[in-house]
Motif scaffolding. Structure first.
Motif: not given
Length: 270
Positions: A93-108
């Protein structure tokens, strides 16, 4: 009867901490009268070097309704922390929360770039995204793939089959809340599927700590470079030979400096 709240908090430590952080940030924003334009992410601000907004936009909420909706959904998704036996759990949960925050922002930002450059939709230059919805939709998608029999509880009143929850919620929020970011929510879903299907994988404690370190470094440097916050102990200079930035940490006691160039940290340009 349901479980006591303190027991559920104990079972969802990471989720509880994130909800607490988002709530404290909302309270601070309200107390200081900060607007979404000061913390949100937009294409133009990203071009101006405000890369720190990828982080602040995710954890900031301007309205109480927005905060309650996101945190209610996130609380229900906290069940992921209890699913270590199926490959999920607190670390996942912690590992992929960081990825979701960064990658979703970059994808936007990437989608905005395509809409602006390819389709000449300059309207998206100033569209500002704010809120934890990208991460919430990402976790909805991951849970719907890993545990399709689960339910998503909203406000303790509405229960949705998790297998349909990402797209049901996407349509629901777009209709009920016209200001909701369709692109932001869709980005979270796309990144969520990439993680759930193993396109993005391999996160462990080493990579998580390394990524967190880079996030903190980029966050501080972008705050300094964009002029948002003046770190008096930090100077950013250009390196003549490679035209890459150099970072100097100033010692207030004796004026000595510690200089770190891009080559010192093994930066590779691709």
């Amino acid at each position: 009867m349901g479980k006591p709240l303190i027991y559920e908090i104990w079972e969802k430590p990471a989720t509880s901490c994130i909800i607490g952080i988002c709530s404290l940030i909302w309270f601070y924003i309200q107390k200081k009268g900060i607007g979404y334009s000061h913390v949100g992410l937009s294409y133009d601000t990203a071009l101006e070097g405000h890369h720190w907004r990828i982080i602040t936009s995710a954890f900031s909420h301007i309205s109480i309704l927005h905060l309650v909706f996101n945190m209610s959904a996130l609380w229900s998704l906290g069940v992921i922390e209890q699913l270590g036996h199926v490959g999920l759990g607190v670390e996942y949960y912690l590992h992929y929360t960081m990825l979701l925050v960064v990658l979703s922002g970059l994808l936007v930002l990437g989608i905005y770039h395509i809409l602006i450059k390819r389709f000449s939709l300059d309207y998206f230059r100033g569209v500002t995204a704010v809120g934890y919805s990208c991460v919430v939709f990402g976790w909805m998608t991951i849970l719907s793939t890993k545990q399709p029999s689960s339910k998503l509880e909203l406000f303790g009143l509405l229960s949705l089959p998790i297998s349909f929850a990402p797209f049901e919620s996407l349509i629901f929020t777009s209709i009920i809340v016209p200001q909701a970011s369709f692109i932001g929510h869709l980005s979270g879903i796309i990144v969520g599927y990439a993680i759930a299907w193993g396109v993005i994988h391999g996160m462990n404690n080493y990579w998580a700590v390394s990524m967190l370190g880079w996030m903190v470094l980029v966050f501080i440097l972008s705050l300094k470079k964009s002029g948002t916050y003046d770190f008096s102990f930090l100077e950013i200079e250009s390196v003549e030979e490679s035209s890459l930035p150099s970072v100097r940490f100033l010692s207030p006691e004796n004026g000595r400096t510690l200089q770190m160039s891009a080559s010192d940290v093994g930066l590779n340009l691709v």
